[in-house]
Enzyme design. Structure first.
Site, PDB file in Angstrom:
ATOM      1  N   ASP A   1       0.848  -1.195   0.000  1.00  0.00           N
ATOM      2  CA  ASP A   1       0.000   0.000   0.000  1.00  0.00           C
ATOM      3  C   ASP A   1       0.885   1.247   0.000  1.00  0.00           C
ATOM      4  OD1 ASP A   1      -3.206   0.554   1.022  1.00  0.00           O
ATOM      5  OD2 ASP A   1      -1.760   2.199   1.098  1.00  0.00           O
TER       6      ASP A   1
ATOM      7  N   ASN B   1     -12.853  -3.085   2.039  1.00  0.00           N
ATOM      8  CA  ASN B   1     -13.829  -2.015   2.219  1.00  0.00           C
ATOM      9  C   ASN B   1     -14.754  -1.985   1.011  1.00  0.00           C
ATOM     10  OD1 ASN B   1     -12.586  -1.158   4.624  1.00  0.00           O
ATOM     11  ND2 ASN B   1     -11.069   0.019   3.470  1.00  0.00           N
TER      12      ASN B   1
ATOM     13  N   GLU C   1     -11.969   3.642  -1.260  1.00  0.00           N
ATOM     14  CA  GLU C   1     -11.501   4.765  -2.083  1.00  0.00           C
ATOM     15  C   GLU C   1     -11.223   4.325  -3.508  1.00  0.00           C
ATOM     16  OE1 GLU C   1      -8.084   6.187  -0.019  1.00  0.00           O
ATOM     17  OE2 GLU C   1      -9.284   6.874   1.681  1.00  0.00           O
ATOM     18  N   VAL C   2     -10.713   3.123  -3.659  1.00  0.00           N
ATOM     19  CA  VAL C   2     -10.366   2.649  -5.007  1.00  0.00           C
ATOM     20  C   VAL C   2     -11.388   1.606  -5.430  1.00  0.00           C
ATOM     21  CG1 VAL C   2      -8.622   1.543  -6.441  1.00  0.00           C
ATOM     22  CG2 VAL C   2      -7.916   3.101  -4.633  1.00  0.00           C
TER      23      VAL C   2
ATOM     24  N   HIS D   1     -10.194  -5.050  -3.529  1.00  0.00           N
ATOM     25  CA  HIS D   1      -8.848  -5.239  -2.962  1.00  0.00           C
ATOM     26  C   HIS D   1      -8.975  -5.597  -1.497  1.00  0.00           C
ATOM     27  CE1 HIS D   1      -9.884  -0.956  -2.550  1.00  0.00           C
ATOM     28  NE2 HIS D   1      -9.207  -0.974  -1.418  1.00  0.00           N
TER      29      HIS D   1
ATOM     30  N   HIS E   1      -6.902  -5.600   2.166  1.00  0.00           N
ATOM     31  CA  HIS E   1      -5.764  -5.063   2.913  1.00  0.00           C
ATOM     32  C   HIS E   1      -5.229  -6.164   3.818  1.00  0.00           C
ATOM     33  CE1 HIS E   1      -6.762  -0.696   2.165  1.00  0.00           C
ATOM     34  NE2 HIS E   1      -7.955  -1.224   1.967  1.00  0.00           N
TER      35      HIS E   1
HETATM   36  P1  DGP Z   1      -9.602   1.562   0.235  1.00  0.00           P
HETATM   37  O1  DGP Z   1      -9.784   2.736   1.087  1.00  0.00           O
HETATM   38  O2  DGP Z   1     -10.007   0.279   0.916  1.00  0.00           O
HETATM   39  O3  DGP Z   1     -10.225   1.735  -1.130  1.00  0.00           O
HETATM   40  O4  DGP Z   1      -8.043   1.409   0.047  1.00  0.00           O
HETATM   41  C1  DGP Z   1      -7.332   1.928  -1.019  1.00  0.00           C
HETATM   42  C2  DGP Z   1      -5.880   1.810  -0.659  1.00  0.00           C
HETATM   43  O5  DGP Z   1      -5.149   1.881  -1.846  1.00  0.00           O
HETATM   44  C3  DGP Z   1      -5.362   2.898   0.259  1.00  0.00           C
HETATM   45  O6  DGP Z   1      -4.904   2.310   1.474  1.00  0.00           O
HETATM   46  C4  DGP Z   1      -4.225   3.537  -0.494  1.00  0.00           C
HETATM   47  C5  DGP Z   1      -3.943   2.551  -1.599  1.00  0.00           C
HETATM   48  N1  DGP Z   1      -3.556   3.165  -2.858  1.00  0.00           N
HETATM   49  C6  DGP Z   1      -4.218   4.132  -3.530  1.00  0.00           C
HETATM   50  N2  DGP Z   1      -3.564   4.441  -4.662  1.00  0.00           N
HETATM   51  C7  DGP Z   1      -2.467   3.635  -4.718  1.00  0.00           C
HETATM   52  C8  DGP Z   1      -1.399   3.496  -5.642  1.00  0.00           C
HETATM   53  O7  DGP Z   1      -1.313   4.156  -6.674  1.00  0.00           O
HETATM   54  N3  DGP Z   1      -0.439   2.564  -5.339  1.00  0.00           N
HETATM   55  C9  DGP Z   1      -0.522   1.813  -4.201  1.00  0.00           C
HETATM   56  N4  DGP Z   1       0.481   0.929  -3.996  1.00  0.00           N
HETATM   57  N5  DGP Z   1      -1.505   1.912  -3.323  1.00  0.00           N
HETATM   58  C10 DGP Z   1      -2.469   2.827  -3.563  1.00  0.00           C
END
Ligand code: DGP
Length: 236
Positions: free
Chosen positions: A151, A208, A216-217, A221, A223
């Site tokens: 992350d 999430n 957020e994404v 995914h 964690h």
């Molecule tokens: P969520 O809030 O569950 O959607 O988690 C999204 C996670 O993704 C957050 O902890 C940060 C991570 N993240 C967002 N953009 C990038 C990226 O470009 N590269 C990586 N390695 N992680 C990212």
């Protein structure tokens, strides 16, 4: 680079039955750890380019060793760089159309995007781009189904993300047809927890979903968190 091939190895000068030669080739593909599916006129194989072609070379070597003086192989080769796609994805896509269902990754938002004339594929998705390597990441693992990377904004000493290579908006969009992907995610999570040294003391594995879930994404995914006591599940 991943590749899907359709391989048909035809030994010449060995009589009309070639099944023992085909069986030898199937064994080679098994030993190489490649995903493969035999059919009546050959075998579909998927995997990393060099591994696939090393196995094809090995098939020729072994079939010659078995006594075939000549081999005539036909090979169809497919690669794509716009998104990750497995052999099963291709089959699922056609099957869902036969059943009259939308493809499993089609979330209502996706249909809405279509209605608005937006690009339907996951071109705008950060994690799709991480899967294809278009956006760099600290990648720890990748196979034909899943990718794991660190992350970018770690919330614990170990904070990894494990994602399906194929785009699903969130875990709620996944179902029975994705059993293989989910099984692989579980397997890879267990392996990485050991590799990262968090297995003995315990770790957390969460996904999430949607706004209230804090997602957020918009690409499924998980964690993987560990390396310190993580406290209660929810912030109070
Ligand atoms: P969520 O809030 O569950 O959607 O988690 C999204 C996670 O993704 C957050 O902890 C940060 C991570 N993240 C967002 N953009 C990038 C990226 O470009 N590269 C990586 N390695 N992680 C990212």
């Amino acid at each position: 680079m991943n590749v899907i091939v359709d391989l048909c190895v035809v030994p010449i000068g060995v009589g009309v039955s070639v099944s023992e030669y085909v069986a030898a080739c199937e064994r080679i593909l098994d030993e190489a750890g490649l995903r493969h599916q035999m059919h009546a006129y050959g075998t579909n194989i998927e995997g990393e380019w060099d591994q696939v072609f090393t196995a094809v070379k090995r098939c020729h070597e072994v079939v010659h060793q078995m006594g075939a003086p000549r081999i005539s192989t036909s090979l169809k080769v497919g690669t794509r760089c716009d998104r990750a796609q497995t052999m099963q994805d291709k089959i699922d896509s056609v099957n869902s159309k036969l059943k009259g269902e939308p493809p499993p990754s089609r979330h209502p938002d996706y249909e809405q995007g279509a209605a608005q004339g937006k690009e339907l594929m996951s071109e705008d998705c950060i994690f799709c781009k991480i899967v294809t390597g278009e956006i760099p990441s600290d990648q720890l693992y990748q196979d034909e189904l899943v990718t794991a990377f660190r992350d970018i904004s770690p919330q614990a000493p170990v904070h990894l993300l494990i994602v399906p290579n194929r785009h699903f908006n969130d875990f709620g969009q996944m179902g029975d047809e994705q059993a293989a992907i989910m099984g692989r995610i579980a397997e890879v999570a267990g392996l990485l927890a050991v590799e990262e040294g968090v297995a003995p003391d315990g770790w957390r594995f969460v996904t999430n979903i949607g706004e209230n879930g804090g997602q957020e994404v918009l690409h499924t995914h998980f964690h993987l968190l560990g390396g310190r006591p993580l406290g209660p599940l929810l912030a109070r």
